[in-house]
Design an enzyme around this catalytic site. Structure first.
Site, PDB file in Angstrom:
ATOM      1  N   ARG A   1      -8.278 -11.940  -6.388  1.00 35.22           N
ATOM      2  CA  ARG A   1      -7.391 -12.685  -7.286  1.00 35.22           C
ATOM      3  C   ARG A   1      -6.751 -11.804  -8.346  1.00 35.22           C
ATOM      4  O   ARG A   1      -5.747 -12.154  -8.927  1.00 35.22           O
ATOM      5  CB  ARG A   1      -8.174 -13.796  -7.993  1.00 35.22           C
ATOM      6  CG  ARG A   1      -8.785 -14.817  -7.071  1.00 35.22           C
ATOM      7  CD  ARG A   1      -9.793 -15.676  -7.799  1.00 35.22           C
ATOM      8  NE  ARG A   1     -10.862 -14.820  -8.308  1.00 35.22           N
ATOM      9  CZ  ARG A   1     -11.757 -15.197  -9.218  1.00 35.22           C
ATOM     10  NH1 ARG A   1     -11.704 -16.407  -9.737  1.00 35.22           N
ATOM     11  NH2 ARG A   1     -12.702 -14.376  -9.614  1.00 35.22           N
TER      12      ARG A   1
ATOM     13  N   GLU B   1     -12.973  -7.895 -20.696  1.00 34.54           N
ATOM     14  CA  GLU B   1     -13.084  -8.160 -22.127  1.00 34.54           C
ATOM     15  C   GLU B   1     -12.395  -7.001 -22.841  1.00 34.54           C
ATOM     16  O   GLU B   1     -12.524  -5.851 -22.421  1.00 34.54           O
ATOM     17  CB  GLU B   1     -14.552  -8.197 -22.546  1.00 34.54           C
ATOM     18  CG  GLU B   1     -15.348  -9.302 -21.903  1.00 34.54           C
ATOM     19  CD  GLU B   1     -16.843  -9.165 -22.176  1.00 34.54           C
ATOM     20  OE1 GLU B   1     -17.282  -8.142 -22.742  1.00 34.54           O
ATOM     21  OE2 GLU B   1     -17.581 -10.085 -21.806  1.00 34.54           O
TER      22      GLU B   1
ATOM     23  N   ASP C   1      12.849   2.813 -38.649  1.00 31.12           N
ATOM     24  CA  ASP C   1      12.053   3.963 -38.238  1.00 31.12           C
ATOM     25  C   ASP C   1      12.851   5.265 -38.231  1.00 31.12           C
ATOM     26  O   ASP C   1      12.283   6.337 -38.377  1.00 31.12           O
ATOM     27  CB  ASP C   1      11.405   3.718 -36.876  1.00 31.12           C
ATOM     28  CG  ASP C   1      10.222   2.764 -36.966  1.00 31.12           C
ATOM     29  OD1 ASP C   1       9.683   2.592 -38.076  1.00 31.12           O
ATOM     30  OD2 ASP C   1       9.839   2.201 -35.933  1.00 31.12           O
TER      31      ASP C   1
ATOM     32  N   ASN D   1      -1.015 -10.631 -33.007  1.00 37.24           N
ATOM     33  CA  ASN D   1       0.406 -10.374 -32.807  1.00 37.24           C
ATOM     34  C   ASN D   1       0.661  -9.932 -31.373  1.00 37.24           C
ATOM     35  O   ASN D   1      -0.183  -9.280 -30.755  1.00 37.24           O
ATOM     36  CB  ASN D   1       0.879  -9.269 -33.756  1.00 37.24           C
ATOM     37  CG  ASN D   1       0.603  -9.614 -35.195  1.00 37.24           C
ATOM     38  OD1 ASN D   1       0.810 -10.729 -35.646  1.00 37.24           O
ATOM     39  ND2 ASN D   1       0.096  -8.653 -35.938  1.00 37.24           N
TER      40      ASN D   1
ATOM     41  N   HIS E   1       3.692   3.451 -38.294  1.00 33.85           N
ATOM     42  CA  HIS E   1       3.463   2.448 -39.325  1.00 33.85           C
ATOM     43  C   HIS E   1       2.023   2.466 -39.805  1.00 33.85           C
ATOM     44  O   HIS E   1       1.116   2.714 -39.020  1.00 33.85           O
ATOM     45  CB  HIS E   1       3.794   1.050 -38.795  1.00 33.85           C
ATOM     46  CG  HIS E   1       5.213   0.936 -38.328  1.00 33.85           C
ATOM     47  ND1 HIS E   1       5.637  -0.074 -37.496  1.00 33.85           N
ATOM     48  CD2 HIS E   1       6.309   1.698 -38.568  1.00 33.85           C
ATOM     49  CE1 HIS E   1       6.931   0.074 -37.248  1.00 33.85           C
ATOM     50  NE2 HIS E   1       7.350   1.141 -37.878  1.00 33.85           N
TER      51      HIS E   1
ATOM     52  N   LYS F   1      -7.015  -2.840 -37.387  1.00 34.90           N
ATOM     53  CA  LYS F   1      -6.444  -3.537 -36.243  1.00 34.90           C
ATOM     54  C   LYS F   1      -6.988  -3.023 -34.936  1.00 34.90           C
ATOM     55  O   LYS F   1      -7.462  -1.885 -34.835  1.00 34.90           O
ATOM     56  CB  LYS F   1      -4.927  -3.483 -36.245  1.00 34.90           C
ATOM     57  CG  LYS F   1      -4.309  -2.128 -36.093  1.00 34.90           C
ATOM     58  CD  LYS F   1      -2.784  -2.281 -36.114  1.00 34.90           C
ATOM     59  CE  LYS F   1      -2.121  -1.054 -36.663  1.00 34.90           C
ATOM     60  NZ  LYS F   1      -0.688  -1.222 -36.787  1.00 34.90           N
TER      61      LYS F   1
ATOM     62  N   GLN G   1      -5.113 -12.637 -37.759  1.00 32.95           N
ATOM     63  CA  GLN G   1      -3.784 -12.793 -37.173  1.00 32.95           C
ATOM     64  C   GLN G   1      -3.766 -12.035 -35.853  1.00 32.95           C
ATOM     65  O   GLN G   1      -4.312 -10.938 -35.747  1.00 32.95           O
ATOM     66  CB  GLN G   1      -2.735 -12.220 -38.129  1.00 32.95           C
ATOM     67  CG  GLN G   1      -1.308 -12.409 -37.704  1.00 32.95           C
ATOM     68  CD  GLN G   1      -0.342 -11.940 -38.796  1.00 32.95           C
ATOM     69  OE1 GLN G   1      -0.488 -12.300 -39.957  1.00 32.95           O
ATOM     70  NE2 GLN G   1       0.620 -11.148 -38.413  1.00 32.95           N
TER      71      GLN G   1
END
Length: 182
Positions: free
Chosen positions: A25, A30, A167, A51, A64, A70, A49
């Site tokens: 399939r 994870e 940028d 994104n 950035h 993150k 949050q």
């Protein structure tokens, strides 16, 4: 030491790899586990949050440095990622670590506050990636560094990338931190 999380030459920057379970399939994977990340970092990463970014072929985003932790995970395609340490009080200030992420080695990155990151699409197809952050974006945190800063010596795999106006006009690292270049 966790078998799925690998350290890098920049303290705090981690490679997040988890096993892939394939069958007829497709596959299941994870991206990360909170408990493993907490074990490696000594902190609880709380996602506030999520994104989703879509970048066409030859697009370069970055460099950035929002003030948040993150996790970045490219979902498809081939990307070149450059991470720069801009933490003033570290021995690795100005150090660059680069990665190429593709279907053979797909992994995520944990990028702590104080590191600047960029992403350059080097496949012929657009790339989608998600990133989970532990702060809300409000538009006031827009620190960034010039993608072609000669002090960083990043060997970009694309010589004429598609890049935003913002940028194109980001300051060089020595303009942001002149005291570090005396």
């Amino acid at each position: 030491m966790n078998q799925y999380i690998k350290t890098t030459s920049i303290p705090g920057l981690l490679i997040l790899g988890r096993p892939i379970f394939k069958d007829e399939r497709g596959f299941f994977r994870e991206i990360f586990r909170q408990n493993e990340l907490a074990e490696m970092t000594g902190m609880k990463f709380e996602t506030l949050q999520v994104n989703h970014s879509h970048s066409e072929a030859k697009v370069l985003r970055g460099i950035h440095a929002e003030r948040w932790n993150k996790i970045v995970y490219p979902l498809n395609g081939v990307v070149f990622v450059a991470i720069v340490d801009i933490r003033e009080n570290t021995e690795t200030f100005g150090k660059v670590e680069t990665f190429t992420i593709n279907n053979e080695n797909r992994f995520g990155l944990f990028i702590p506050n104080g590191l600047a990151n960029s992403l350059c699409v080097i496949s012929d197809v657009a790339v989608d990636y998600i990133y989970l952050v532990d702060q809300y974006y409000d538009g006031t945190d827009t620190r960034a560094i010039a993608w072609d800063d000669p002090d960083l010596k990043i060997d970009w795999p694309i010589k004429n990338p598609i890049i935003s106006e913002r940028d194109r006009n980001n300051p060089k690292l020595r303009e942001l931190f002149p005291e570090k270049f005396k």
